[in-house]
Design a protein around this motif. Sequence first.
Motif, mmCIF file in Angstrom:
data_model
loop_
_atom_site.group_PDB
_atom_site.id
_atom_site.type_symbol
_atom_site.label_atom_id
_atom_site.label_comp_id
_atom_site.label_asym_id
_atom_site.label_seq_id
_atom_site.Cartn_x
_atom_site.Cartn_y
_atom_site.Cartn_z
ATOM 1 N N GLU A 183 0.810 -1.203 0.000
ATOM 2 C CA GLU A 183 0.000 0.000 0.000
ATOM 3 C C GLU A 183 0.853 1.267 0.000
ATOM 4 O OE1 GLU A 183 -3.021 0.202 -0.522
ATOM 5 O OE2 GLU A 183 -3.707 -1.859 -0.259
ATOM 6 N N LEU A 184 2.008 1.204 0.659
ATOM 7 C CA LEU A 184 2.895 2.367 0.653
ATOM 8 C C LEU A 184 3.682 2.470 -0.645
ATOM 9 C CD1 LEU A 184 4.283 2.300 4.312
ATOM 10 C CD2 LEU A 184 2.751 4.003 3.319
ATOM 11 N N ARG A 185 4.098 1.316 -1.174
ATOM 12 C CA ARG A 185 4.914 1.323 -2.386
ATOM 13 C C ARG A 185 4.139 1.879 -3.583
ATOM 14 N NH1 ARG A 185 5.648 -3.703 -2.816
ATOM 15 N NH2 ARG A 185 7.429 -3.827 -1.401
ATOM 16 N N THR A 186 2.839 1.526 -3.665
ATOM 17 C CA THR A 186 2.063 1.945 -4.834
ATOM 18 C C THR A 186 1.943 3.462 -4.942
ATOM 19 O OG1 THR A 186 0.830 -0.129 -4.772
ATOM 20 C CG2 THR A 186 -0.152 1.690 -6.004
ATOM 21 N N PRO A 187 1.451 4.159 -3.884
ATOM 22 C CA PRO A 187 1.385 5.630 -4.041
ATOM 23 C C PRO A 187 2.758 6.288 -4.149
ATOM 24 C CG PRO A 187 0.841 4.974 -1.799
ATOM 25 C CD PRO A 187 0.887 3.717 -2.603
ATOM 26 N N LEU A 188 3.746 5.738 -3.453
ATOM 27 C CA LEU A 188 5.090 6.325 -3.547
ATOM 28 C C LEU A 188 5.645 6.166 -4.959
ATOM 29 C CD1 LEU A 188 6.683 5.230 -0.137
ATOM 30 C CD2 LEU A 188 5.920 7.514 -0.826
ATOM 31 N N THR A 189 5.306 5.052 -5.615
ATOM 32 C CA THR A 189 5.729 4.874 -7.010
ATOM 33 C C THR A 189 5.085 5.920 -7.904
ATOM 34 O OG1 THR A 189 6.010 2.496 -6.643
ATOM 35 C CG2 THR A 189 5.791 3.241 -8.918
ATOM 36 N N TYR A 190 3.747 6.157 -7.666
ATOM 37 C CA TYR A 190 3.056 7.215 -8.422
ATOM 38 C C TYR A 190 3.719 8.573 -8.172
ATOM 39 C CZ TYR A 190 -0.934 4.361 -9.910
ATOM 40 O OH TYR A 190 -1.727 3.439 -10.512
ATOM 41 N N ILE A 191 3.977 8.881 -6.897
ATOM 42 C CA ILE A 191 4.544 10.190 -6.551
ATOM 43 C C ILE A 191 5.907 10.378 -7.212
ATOM 44 C CG2 ILE A 191 5.459 11.555 -4.637
ATOM 45 C CD1 ILE A 191 3.251 10.327 -2.881
ATOM 46 N N LYS A 192 6.752 9.348 -7.098
ATOM 47 C CA LYS A 192 8.094 9.453 -7.676
ATOM 48 C C LYS A 192 8.030 9.581 -9.199
ATOM 49 C CE LYS A 192 12.602 7.087 -7.711
ATOM 50 N NZ LYS A 192 12.759 7.115 -9.159
ATOM 51 N N GLY A 193 7.167 8.727 -9.808
ATOM 52 C CA GLY A 193 7.092 8.730 -11.265
ATOM 53 C C GLY A 193 6.575 10.043 -11.822
ATOM 54 N N TYR A 194 5.473 10.527 -11.231
ATOM 55 C CA TYR A 194 4.901 11.774 -11.751
ATOM 56 C C TYR A 194 5.735 12.989 -11.353
ATOM 57 C CZ TYR A 194 0.757 9.342 -13.384
ATOM 58 O OH TYR A 194 -0.098 8.525 -14.068
ATOM 59 N N ALA A 195 6.465 12.888 -10.245
ATOM 60 C CA ALA A 195 7.367 14.000 -9.892
ATOM 61 C C ALA A 195 8.498 14.102 -10.909
ATOM 62 C CB ALA A 195 7.927 13.775 -8.476
ATOM 63 N N ASP A 196 9.015 12.937 -11.348
ATOM 64 C CA ASP A 196 10.063 12.961 -12.373
ATOM 65 C C ASP A 196 9.545 13.568 -13.666
ATOM 66 O OD1 ASP A 196 11.866 11.805 -10.669
ATOM 67 O OD2 ASP A 196 11.494 9.738 -11.363
ATOM 68 N N TYR B 242 -0.139 16.480 -13.334
ATOM 69 C CA TYR B 242 0.724 15.534 -12.617
ATOM 70 C C TYR B 242 0.876 15.921 -11.141
ATOM 71 C CZ TYR B 242 1.918 13.920 -17.299
ATOM 72 O OH TYR B 242 1.858 13.417 -18.572
ATOM 73 N N ILE B 243 0.933 17.219 -10.890
ATOM 74 C CA ILE B 243 1.022 17.675 -9.489
ATOM 75 C C ILE B 243 -0.254 17.308 -8.729
ATOM 76 C CG2 ILE B 243 1.120 19.734 -8.010
ATOM 77 C CD1 ILE B 243 2.988 20.980 -10.085
ATOM 78 N N HIS B 244 -1.385 17.383 -9.418
ATOM 79 C CA HIS B 244 -2.652 17.000 -8.788
ATOM 80 C C HIS B 244 -2.648 15.510 -8.422
ATOM 81 C CE1 HIS B 244 -6.926 16.896 -7.903
ATOM 82 N NE2 HIS B 244 -7.050 15.873 -8.743
ATOM 83 N N ILE B 245 -2.116 14.672 -9.307
ATOM 84 C CA ILE B 245 -2.018 13.235 -9.010
ATOM 85 C C ILE B 245 -1.105 13.005 -7.811
ATOM 86 C CG2 ILE B 245 -1.212 11.007 -9.874
ATOM 87 C CD1 ILE B 245 -2.079 11.865 -12.654
ATOM 88 N N ILE B 246 0.035 13.742 -7.789
ATOM 89 C CA ILE B 246 0.962 13.609 -6.656
ATOM 90 C C ILE B 246 0.269 14.000 -5.356
ATOM 91 C CG2 ILE B 246 3.079 14.558 -5.644
ATOM 92 C CD1 ILE B 246 4.141 14.853 -8.520
ATOM 93 N N TYR B 247 -0.537 15.071 -5.417
ATOM 94 C CA TYR B 247 -1.275 15.519 -4.227
ATOM 95 C C TYR B 247 -2.259 14.444 -3.749
ATOM 96 C CZ TYR B 247 -4.471 18.238 -1.334
ATOM 97 O OH TYR B 247 -5.254 18.670 -0.314
#
Length: 463
Positions: A243-256, A271-276
Amino acid sequence: MKISIKLGLWFFICIFIIEASSMFFLHRNVVHSLVNEELNALKLRGNSHRDVIEISYDEATLHHIKIMESQTDTEVVITNDVGKVITSSKTVDKEMDKILNTKHEESKNGLIIQSDWQDERYISTVSSFQAPNGEIGFVYMFKSTDQIQHVISRLNEHFILASVLIIFLMLFTIFFLSKALTKPLILMKEATRKISKGDFSVSLPKTSNDEIGELSTSIQILANDLNYLKKERNEFLGSISHELRTPLTYIKGYADIAKRNNISEKDRLYYIHIIYEESNHVSNLLTELFDLAKMDQNTFSISKGKVSICLFMQSIFQKMKPAFESKGVKLEFICQSETFAHIDPIRLEQVFLNLLDNALKYSDTNTLTAIEITKKENIIDINVRDQGQGIPAEDLPYIFDRLYRVDKSRSRLTGGYGLGLSIVKEIIDAHGGTISVESQLTKGTCFKITLKGLDDENRFADR
């Protein structure tokens, strides 16, 4: 007294009593049935001769009956109404004459006039007849009890042989049971050795209710609990990691992606909205984990006060109603009578917002979700009923388990982590209430919460 001797004596006495009782009643019923069958067969044979005589009463008929019976193991004697012998298949002896002189009633269906197979020489029946010429008489049937006694004697021999074999097998079994009594002790020793090394997958046989049995049960329960906790810990850590890996993967990917210079401002904001959103997912998950940790450590605070349940639920209804209307789902509130209870409104609001949020997520447009409050005596029932997708029957026993999700494929879409309902149950338990669920696929789900209310005396006293 040693356990082996105690077990052997107990087993022997119980089986011996059961065997003796069974053999006694079985022997008695078999003998009784055998004698009754012989008597009924004798009576039917006499009735058959009676029917023939009533159709054709002449010398030829009587002679035919006499010859027929002389070739069987039964005897026939035909007399007139005053007891004079008309014909017989054998010479009438003293025992037969005694039966012939016995007074009896006339019966077209036949009578059993001698059934004592133990002390008498014959068992006997009689059937009365009326010949075509109006003459009245009797057909007596006799059968020697020697044959019955011989059959019963053979039967007794078989019963005695069976009893001896059963006793022998029973003693043989008891001997080996006593020898095998130490086996549970050896198994328990091996089980405790495995547990001490961290291997909780032990299995001990169910034994008697003595001290050894209690010890075996205690060790098995300990092993099961430790094994369950080990599996739950591993599953919990694995699920939380996922559960932690999935959103962190989204955050890292869209931040890049968002920090690239060659993307438009519109895409960057998207992309910032998705990270939020994914950051909120992580924040909500950590909040729920902290709540569970507090519950496990008994530091989860409950601040109870006297609250009007109807007004309390009315405020939750008004808060959730716009979200339901925006999706086209009707939300209905029913409170049949004003009632009060000592509750923590903040914690219970968390419960009902979670239940209503689930109802909204899994309900389609133009369906109904209802909040129903009833009170019977001093018990308050609060039902949250929807017409949504429902929960499969095989999942119902586990929905309050931590990190259990009915539909894993929808968890990302609905934002659930499988922690909400476990927290709901913990909060209801902390209030001394109960929560249960009923559900049918495609028909909907109903969560039933029961709380203890305040009686009228306490309500007015508080005022």
